[in-house]
Write a protein that holds these residues in place. Sequence first.
Motif, PDB file in Angstrom:
ATOM      1  N   PRO A 101      -7.229   3.815  -1.831  1.00 47.36           N
ATOM      2  CA  PRO A 101      -8.242   3.093  -1.058  1.00 47.36           C
ATOM      3  C   PRO A 101      -7.735   2.695   0.332  1.00 47.36           C
ATOM      4  O   PRO A 101      -6.608   2.213   0.468  1.00 47.36           O
ATOM      5  N   HIS A 102      -8.607   2.908   1.301  1.00 47.92           N
ATOM      6  CA  HIS A 102      -8.267   2.536   2.674  1.00 47.92           C
ATOM      7  C   HIS A 102      -9.467   1.851   3.287  1.00 47.92           C
ATOM      8  O   HIS A 102     -10.552   2.438   3.361  1.00 47.92           O
ATOM      9  N   MET A 110     -10.055  -3.586   0.363  1.00 41.62           N
ATOM     10  CA  MET A 110      -8.607  -3.751   0.548  1.00 41.62           C
ATOM     11  C   MET A 110      -7.879  -2.453   0.248  1.00 41.62           C
ATOM     12  O   MET A 110      -8.305  -1.657  -0.592  1.00 41.62           O
ATOM     13  N   ASN A 111      -6.759  -2.270   0.895  1.00 44.15           N
ATOM     14  CA  ASN A 111      -5.923  -1.109   0.640  1.00 44.15           C
ATOM     15  C   ASN A 111      -5.066  -1.352  -0.595  1.00 44.15           C
ATOM     16  O   ASN A 111      -4.606  -2.465  -0.835  1.00 44.15           O
ATOM     17  N   SER A 114       0.288   1.043  -4.123  1.00 44.40           N
ATOM     18  CA  SER A 114       1.370   0.451  -4.881  1.00 44.40           C
ATOM     19  C   SER A 114       0.731  -0.497  -5.905  1.00 44.40           C
ATOM     20  O   SER A 114      -0.190  -1.247  -5.584  1.00 44.40           O
ATOM     21  N   GLY A 116       0.024  -3.397  -8.871  1.00 41.19           N
ATOM     22  CA  GLY A 116       0.299  -4.821  -9.057  1.00 41.19           C
ATOM     23  C   GLY A 116      -0.132  -5.681  -7.884  1.00 41.19           C
ATOM     24  O   GLY A 116       0.256  -6.843  -7.787  1.00 41.19           O
ATOM     25  N   HIS A 117      -0.943  -5.132  -6.985  1.00 38.22           N
ATOM     26  CA  HIS A 117      -1.383  -5.906  -5.819  1.00 38.22           C
ATOM     27  C   HIS A 117      -2.766  -6.510  -5.985  1.00 38.22           C
ATOM     28  O   HIS A 117      -3.075  -7.543  -5.398  1.00 38.22           O
ATOM     29  N   SER A 151       3.882  -8.961 -10.809  1.00 36.67           N
ATOM     30  CA  SER A 151       2.931  -9.654  -9.932  1.00 36.67           C
ATOM     31  C   SER A 151       1.582  -9.850 -10.619  1.00 36.67           C
ATOM     32  O   SER A 151       0.867 -10.807 -10.326  1.00 36.67           O
TER      33      SER A 151
ATOM     34  N   GLN B  57       5.032 -13.285  -4.488  1.00 35.06           N
ATOM     35  CA  GLN B  57       4.110 -12.142  -4.429  1.00 35.06           C
ATOM     36  C   GLN B  57       2.673 -12.636  -4.545  1.00 35.06           C
ATOM     37  O   GLN B  57       1.781 -12.195  -3.820  1.00 35.06           O
ATOM     38  N   ASP B  93      -0.850  -5.855   1.662  1.00 32.60           N
ATOM     39  CA  ASP B  93      -2.005  -6.764   1.595  1.00 32.60           C
ATOM     40  C   ASP B  93      -2.295  -7.418   2.952  1.00 32.60           C
ATOM     41  O   ASP B  93      -3.438  -7.763   3.230  1.00 32.60           O
ATOM     42  N   TYR B  96      -1.188  -3.696   6.343  1.00 31.55           N
ATOM     43  CA  TYR B  96      -1.915  -2.437   6.117  1.00 31.55           C
ATOM     44  C   TYR B  96      -3.406  -2.698   5.909  1.00 31.55           C
ATOM     45  O   TYR B  96      -4.258  -2.001   6.469  1.00 31.55           O
ATOM     46  N   SER B  97      -3.724  -3.740   5.145  1.00 30.98           N
ATOM     47  CA  SER B  97      -5.139  -4.059   4.925  1.00 30.98           C
ATOM     48  C   SER B  97      -5.734  -4.851   6.083  1.00 30.98           C
ATOM     49  O   SER B  97      -6.920  -5.148   6.080  1.00 30.98           O
TER      50      SER B  97
END
Lengths: 275, 311
Positions: A101-102, A110-111, A114, A116-117, A151, B57, B93, B96-97
């Motif tokens: 996703p970009h 949201m991008n 990776s 766990g974000h 996370s 985090q 987060d 980049y976002s």
Amino acid sequence: MENLKALAYELRKDTIDIIMAGGGGHIGGDMSVMEVLVDLYFRQMNVSPQQTEDPDRDYFIMSKGHSMEAYYAVLCRKGFLELDDVKARFSRFNSPYIGHPHNTLPGIEMNSGSLGHGLPVAVGLALAAKKRGGANRVYVVTGDGELAEGSNWEGFMSGAMFGLDNLCCIIDRNYLQISGSTEDVMALDDLKAKVEAFGWNVISLKDGNDLDEIDAAFESAKTVKGRPTCVIANTVKGKGSPVMENKAGWHHKVPTREQYEEIVRDLNAKKEALS
Amino acid sequence: MKNSIPNRKVICDVLMEHAKEDKEIMVLCSDSRGSASLAPFFEAFPDQSVEVGIAEQDLVGIAAGLAKAGMKPYAASPASFITTRSYEQCKVDCAYSDTNVKLIGISGGVSYGALGMSHHSAQDIAAMSAIPNMRVYLPSDRHQTRYLIEALLKDNKCAYIRTGRNPVEDVYTEENCPFEMDRATVLCEGSDVAIIACGEMVRPALDAAQILKEQGISATVLDMYCVKPLDRAAVIKAAENAKAVITVEEHSPFGGLGSMVAQVVSENCPRKVINIALPDAPVVTGTSQEVFEYYGMTGEGIAQKAAQALK
């Protein structure tokens, strides 16, 4: 509802076409998560291409960002993107359509990529909605192998601590990751008990590819007050064709021409049976 | 009179002044409100305060979510943790976002003294500067800190701000603190050597200029609080007017202010560039001041290196 069930198979075909055109994709998880995305985008969420900046919109975060091809198929059908354009340029030089996703693309908040974000970000979105007294609901989809990232558990803790009943985390529980069974790689079960122990309302779906069951869970989540809901969608990785179902090797794979034709036959047959 | 107000307290003061009117300002801490001097904010604005516990985090991810929903989050945690424990959240987060998260690294550099390498942040400038769309600021004193936070409150891009733990001697006065966003402040101009410093090293750099003056050496001193975007024009101008360039930073010798200045100088106006920094090794045990003295990061030490560079 019947039409949405057929739509899920139509969008699986679009997803595979995107993967074939781009020469790569995380096909297994694309297939397993499809009904969750269809229900969110075509029944549950207050989102549309006309309201990408609407402060009252619902928020969707694709934490398992590698299921991007399924997400593209859904965003195209919803009118955010053009399917022909995505197919023509996916993964090509200088393309906006990358494998994760970009958020320069319409409809993507949201991008990610990776793992766990997504959950902590979703906690922030849900917290903002609460602070403002907004009616927004926040949905985040994680993978199951992804939950080995610590996370996520920080996010489970804070989501419960802040009492975010406007937050719903969907776990695409297909039991497979790159190296094999999630239970062999880094065991997650009893996953329901774990998330419940973190203070969440947890709904475990018998069939996470059943739109009726998924939708009922989202409706039920809306009635729960004071804590977030986690929907464990027990899905089938590669859902749609025996060629790829429940095979870890199809986590990231491009079908051969013969496999493609067989998969499309299977998808069409399922779609027709539901139409 | 010796200053007793640390920069971190000024950040709290400025945020409190604005939070009364601007309800979108949010302050987030990871069990760090005391060490960040943000306890008064939490007390005065509980609805605009978020405690996430010891989970950096989560801290940065939640801040990004808040920002995506239109809030103005300031996430504060020890510099060492917020930049390396949550490095990926800062990268993905925030930068980049493209979310409007202000990351406040407190107790930066060797502020924690005897607590050891786990608590020192000697990598944060390099790490954060390498992220596209991330800005890196190290204000030199309490007056400049105020101007910087006021400026950051007006924009909607992410940034990392590093401050130290202890009060630092003033570089400016309340009446005289020239500040232009993303432009280095020229503290004095000379024709022999250019000293470019950031953060807590600006005051010793200025002291060095005074010592050098007594030796008949004239120095330019730049307060490069904006490490990224680096004020390249100011670097080039200062280097062109000097025979040697000295950089001073409370950071690893790699990837920080010294590396960036050396790149610009070597491309545009080659001069000898001497980098005064912490060693590429565990830092000697001691208070900040003892550490600075040991590694020559004082007025005397900087002046000595500058004089040597001209020989």
